[in-house]
Design an enzyme around this catalytic site. Structure first.
Site, PDB file in Angstrom:
ATOM      1  N   CYS A 201      50.497  37.532  37.866  1.00  0.00           N
ATOM      2  CA  CYS A 201      51.446  36.624  38.515  1.00  0.00           C
ATOM      3  C   CYS A 201      50.710  35.402  39.066  1.00  0.00           C
ATOM      4  O   CYS A 201      49.754  35.547  39.839  1.00  0.00           O
ATOM      5  CB  CYS A 201      52.153  37.361  39.650  1.00  0.00           C
ATOM      6  N   CYS A 204      51.040  35.508  43.145  1.00  0.00           N
ATOM      7  CA  CYS A 204      50.322  36.446  44.021  1.00  0.00           C
ATOM      8  C   CYS A 204      49.198  37.206  43.332  1.00  0.00           C
ATOM      9  O   CYS A 204      48.454  37.937  43.990  1.00  0.00           O
ATOM     10  CB  CYS A 204      51.303  37.440  44.644  1.00  0.00           C
ATOM     11  N   CYS A 220      55.681  40.426  44.186  1.00  0.00           N
ATOM     12  CA  CYS A 220      56.183  39.365  45.080  1.00  0.00           C
ATOM     13  C   CYS A 220      57.582  38.880  44.707  1.00  0.00           C
ATOM     14  O   CYS A 220      58.161  38.060  45.412  1.00  0.00           O
ATOM     15  CB  CYS A 220      55.211  38.182  45.102  1.00  0.00           C
ATOM     16  N   ASP A 338      32.528  25.302  22.948  1.00  0.00           N
ATOM     17  CA  ASP A 338      32.479  26.760  23.070  1.00  0.00           C
ATOM     18  C   ASP A 338      33.458  27.363  22.053  1.00  0.00           C
ATOM     19  O   ASP A 338      34.657  27.122  22.114  1.00  0.00           O
ATOM     20  CB  ASP A 338      32.894  27.133  24.497  1.00  0.00           C
TER      21      ASP A 338
END
Length: 412
Positions: A201, A204, A220, A338
């Site tokens: 999430c 949170c 949450c 990369d």
């Protein structure tokens, strides 16, 4: 708004003229379009030029990890139904390239601007957009791009309190988190095939629950908003529940999703879905992407895929086996140096296709395909790969600079 008295100060006019001269010199020297260097010079002479050029336009900003160039083009076509459009159609999407594009559109009513994810908040501050389209966020250019959640946080802070109508994909939790700080959001159910950057999430850090097409955080309560626009098969559903057919020359589910978001943006400017979608049919290719070109007596379809989410969408639209596939990967500055993202791509989706590998980092890609149990051949260049391909149309998938190399080679 357009058609007011000339907003440009003498300094701004000088900056525009100088920028155009430098761009022309760059083109004459064979160094590309010149839009970036021209914009840089113009902004040096007048740091406020971007804002001045935008002040007579109704501005749309388009940002995402994938699909922003195509969606910018679709929105531009749709808005031409309502007036002249200026757009950075070639994809130069940082402030210099955007400034250069706007400097060329003195009679335009609308500015349809693709913006690199990292620059969105700053460009929004400078251009006072009427609408901002947010499509998706996923991992890309791992050596220099901020982690996706940090990008979402930057968007969220940068767009907080914006007067713009934010048209946002409600199926991408990172986009929803970014858009939720804005007071005026239009939610579009555009879908999300790649989910590996949104398992936790963004609010949170809790684990995201994903029943069916829905998502929510069990900890949450952060959850998928209810959309007012939606992609449904080959149709766009508008806020009144009417279904409008999507007719595109561009292939794949991702482009239907781009069309759905574009129709929602067009509606913000009063262009009805039927008109917007009909105009989008005009778009055949976008900066060479999806073009079918003749090369060595063969048909090559050129497909751009820059990161894991883009490769996943591209695999879903190629011809079925045994269509031959040429893969080309570079790791130059514009690609990100990369290449570890190759390990995030599910290459087992190419099983049954004859695969030919080229590009600066062909050996990195060869190792990845070996681990995925794919049959492939490493080739020196495009010419050799095409000669080794069995008959039939060839699908050519390349990342950013590899794609530019291919276009130069095939004369596209």
């Amino acid at each position: 708004m357009a058609g007011n008295s000339d907003p440009l100060t003498p300094r701004a006019k000088l900056a525009v003229t100088a920028g155009k001269a430098v761009a022309a010199a760059s083109r004459a020297a064979g160094r590309g379009s010149g839009s970036v260097i021209g914009g840089r010079v113009a902004l040096k002479l007048d740091p406020d030029l971007l804002g001045r050029l935008a002040q007579n336009l109704d501005v749309v900003l388009v940002s995402a990890t994938n699909g922003k160039t195509t969606t910018t083009r679709l929105i531009a076509e749709a808005l031409r139904a309502a007036g002249p459009v200026v757009s950075n159609a070639l994809g130069a999407n940082m402030p210099a390239g955007i400034t250069s594009a706007l400097a060329g559109g003195s009679d335009a009513k609308f500015g349809v601007i693709e913006v690199d994810e990292k620059y969105l908040a700053g460009v929004a501050r400078d251009t006072d957009p009427k609408c901002i389209a947010l499509l998706n966020l996923s991992r890309d250019q791992l050596d220099r791009a901020a982690e996706t959640r940090m990008l979402a946080e930057n968007w969220r802070e940068g767009l907080a309190g914006s007067k713009a109508v934010v048209v946002a994909n409600c199926d991408d939790p990172l986009v929803v988190w970014a858009a939720s700080s804005s007071p005026n959001v239009v939610w579009v159910a555009a879908g999300q095939m790649w989910k590996d950057d949104a398992w936790s999430c963004p609010s949170c850090g809790g684990v995201m629950q994903r029943p069916g097409d829905d998502w929510f955080c069990g900890e949450c309560g952060f959850r998928r908003p209810t959309p007012t626009w939606a992609l449904s098969g080959d149709h766009v559903l508008d806020p009144h529940g009417s279904a409008w057919p999507i007719h595109l020359q561009l292939p794949g589910r991702a482009n239907k999703a781009n069309a759905a978001s574009s129709a929602a943006v067009a509606a913000v400017f009063g262009v009805p879905p039927q008109v917007a979608l009909e105009r989008m049919y005009q778009v055949q290719a976008v900066a060479g992407r999806y073009d079918v070109v003749q090369f060595q007596n063969r048909d090559l379809r050129l497909l751009l895929a820059k990161n894991p989410a883009g490769w996943l969408e591209t695999f879903s639209l190629i011809d079925p086996p045994p269509a031959p596939v040429i893969l080309s990967v570079n790791a130059r500055g514009a690609d990100g140096t990369d290449t570890s993202w190759l390990w995030d791509v599910d290459y087992t989706r190419l099983t049954g296709h004859p695969i030919f590998v080229i590009g600066d980092r062909k050996l990195d890609l060869a190792v990845r395909l070996e681990v995925a149990n794919q049959h492939f051949q490493v080739c020196d260049n495009l010419d050799q790969a095409v000669q080794m391909c069995p008959p039939g149309r060839i699908e050519v998938i390349a990342n950013y600079t590899a794609f530019q190399d291919l276009r130069r080679r095939v004369g596209n």
